[in-house]
Write an enzyme that holds these catalytic residues in place. Structure first.
Site, PDB file in Angstrom:
ATOM      1  N   ASN A  45       0.645  -1.163  -0.332  1.00  0.00           N
ATOM      2  CA  ASN A  45       0.139   0.120  -0.246  1.00  0.00           C
ATOM      3  C   ASN A  45       0.954   1.355   0.235  1.00  0.00           C
ATOM      4  O   ASN A  45       1.437   1.850   0.620  1.00  0.00           O
ATOM      5  CB  ASN A  45      -1.093   0.219   1.283  1.00  0.00           C
ATOM      6  CG  ASN A  45      -0.246  -0.037   2.677  1.00  0.00           C
ATOM      7  OD1 ASN A  45       0.957  -0.879   2.660  1.00  0.00           O
ATOM      8  ND2 ASN A  45      -1.504   0.163   3.517  1.00  0.00           N
ATOM      9  N   GLU A  47       0.221   5.018   0.325  1.00  0.00           N
ATOM     10  CA  GLU A  47      -0.821   6.407   0.957  1.00  0.00           C
ATOM     11  C   GLU A  47      -0.797   7.853   0.899  1.00  0.00           C
ATOM     12  O   GLU A  47       0.809   7.048  -0.169  1.00  0.00           O
ATOM     13  CB  GLU A  47      -1.341   6.076   2.893  1.00  0.00           C
ATOM     14  CG  GLU A  47      -1.709   4.810   3.189  1.00  0.00           C
ATOM     15  CD  GLU A  47      -1.905   4.440   4.258  1.00  0.00           C
ATOM     16  OE1 GLU A  47      -1.589   5.274   5.504  1.00  0.00           O
ATOM     17  OE2 GLU A  47      -2.891   3.332   5.034  1.00  0.00           O
ATOM     18  N   CYS A  56      -3.946   0.493  -2.969  1.00  0.00           N
ATOM     19  CA  CYS A  56      -3.997  -0.705  -1.963  1.00  0.00           C
ATOM     20  C   CYS A  56      -2.646  -1.924  -2.669  1.00  0.00           C
ATOM     21  O   CYS A  56      -2.333  -1.321  -3.514  1.00  0.00           O
ATOM     22  CB  CYS A  56      -5.222  -1.461  -2.167  1.00  0.00           C
ATOM     23  SG  CYS A  56      -6.605  -1.030  -1.212  1.00  0.00           S
ATOM     24  N   GLU A  58      -2.543  -4.765  -3.205  1.00  0.00           N
ATOM     25  CA  GLU A  58      -3.349  -5.848  -4.150  1.00  0.00           C
ATOM     26  C   GLU A  58      -2.724  -4.295  -5.501  1.00  0.00           C
ATOM     27  O   GLU A  58      -3.106  -5.541  -7.065  1.00  0.00           O
ATOM     28  CB  GLU A  58      -4.371  -6.330  -4.408  1.00  0.00           C
ATOM     29  CG  GLU A  58      -5.061  -7.004  -2.991  1.00  0.00           C
ATOM     30  CD  GLU A  58      -5.429  -6.157  -1.367  1.00  0.00           C
ATOM     31  OE1 GLU A  58      -3.983  -5.062  -1.523  1.00  0.00           O
ATOM     32  OE2 GLU A  58      -6.084  -6.904  -0.840  1.00  0.00           O
ATOM     33  N   CYS A  89     -10.143  -4.822  -0.257  1.00  0.00           N
ATOM     34  CA  CYS A  89     -11.692  -4.384  -0.196  1.00  0.00           C
ATOM     35  C   CYS A  89     -12.573  -4.395  -1.567  1.00  0.00           C
ATOM     36  O   CYS A  89     -11.762  -4.970  -2.486  1.00  0.00           O
ATOM     37  CB  CYS A  89     -11.370  -2.610  -0.079  1.00  0.00           C
ATOM     38  SG  CYS A  89     -10.251  -2.398  -1.654  1.00  0.00           S
TER      39      CYS A  89
HETATM   40  N1  THU Z   1      -5.036  -1.679   2.218  1.00  0.00           N
HETATM   41  C1  THU Z   1      -4.586  -2.580   1.693  1.00  0.00           C
HETATM   42  O1  THU Z   1      -3.429  -1.953   0.593  1.00  0.00           O
HETATM   43  N2  THU Z   1      -5.560  -3.804   1.011  1.00  0.00           N
HETATM   44  C2  THU Z   1      -6.295  -4.291   1.733  1.00  0.00           C
HETATM   45  O2  THU Z   1      -6.560  -5.568   1.098  1.00  0.00           O
HETATM   46  C3  THU Z   1      -6.995  -3.570   2.732  1.00  0.00           C
HETATM   47  C4  THU Z   1      -6.718  -2.081   3.289  1.00  0.00           C
HETATM   48  C5  THU Z   1      -4.368  -0.849   2.533  1.00  0.00           C
HETATM   49  C6  THU Z   1      -4.962   0.295   2.159  1.00  0.00           C
HETATM   50  C7  THU Z   1      -5.483   1.128   3.365  1.00  0.00           C
HETATM   51  O3  THU Z   1      -3.417   1.831   3.012  1.00  0.00           O
HETATM   52  C8  THU Z   1      -4.759   0.784   4.989  1.00  0.00           C
HETATM   53  O4  THU Z   1      -4.406  -0.474   4.591  1.00  0.00           O
HETATM   54  C9  THU Z   1      -5.106   1.057   5.804  1.00  0.00           C
HETATM   55  O5  THU Z   1      -6.990   0.503   5.245  1.00  0.00           O
END
Ligand code: THU
Length: 134
Positions: A45, A47, A56, A58, A89
């Site tokens: 991820n 941000e 994300c 994935e 998500c």
């Molecule tokens: N996140 C992912 O990268 N993948 C997931 O399957 C669930 C959530 C990340 C998004 C965000 O940066 C952090 O986790 C919190 O939601």
């Protein structure tokens, strides 16, 4: 489904996990995709100070597969540290869907405790809309 993902796929997801950029949520996630040729692509991820601009793990791993010529997700490992399952998500379920077939497996892994659960895409996204529906 009891099939363990191969070690290199887990290792690749763990590597990405450690490079995650998650200063806002402090919730690092790593992912790794195995394609139809056995090649592996990872992502974490990423941000952003403008929160909705974050992405994300994935999403990054799938983009990496496509950029390198992969066509099909045979397996994807999602890795992190949480008491609850880090299932993809909604948007990422749809992203996985685009490059999946009926045998695609989604593994949810805890970085210390190991494999928690594996899913077929249909379990996470039933009656999904994909390229064949157009
Ligand atoms: N996140 C992912 O990268 N993948 C997931 O399957 C669930 C959530 C990340 C998004 C965000 O940066 C952090 O986790 C919190 O939601």
């Amino acid at each position: 489904m009891n099939k363990e993902p191969i070690n290199n796929l887990i290792k690749s997801a763990i590597k990405a996990y450690h490079n995650a950029y998650a200063p806002y949520s402090k919730f690092s996630v790593g992912a790794a995709v195995l394609d139809e040729n056995g090649s592996i692509y990872n992502g974490c991820n990423v941000e952003n100070a403008a929160y909705p601009s974050g992405s994300c793990a994935e999403e990054q791993a799938i983009g990496n597969m496509i950029a390198n010529g992969g066509k099909l997700i045979r397996e994807i490992v999602i890795i992190g540290i949480s008491d609850k399952l880090i299932t993809p998500c909604g948007a990422c379920r749809q992203r996985i869907r685009e490059f999946s077939d009926k045998d695609t497996i989604i593994h949810i892994h805890h970085i210390e405790q190991g494999l928690q659960q594996s899913f077929k895409l249909d379990e996470l996204l039933p009656y999904s809309f994909g390229p064949e529906n157009l």
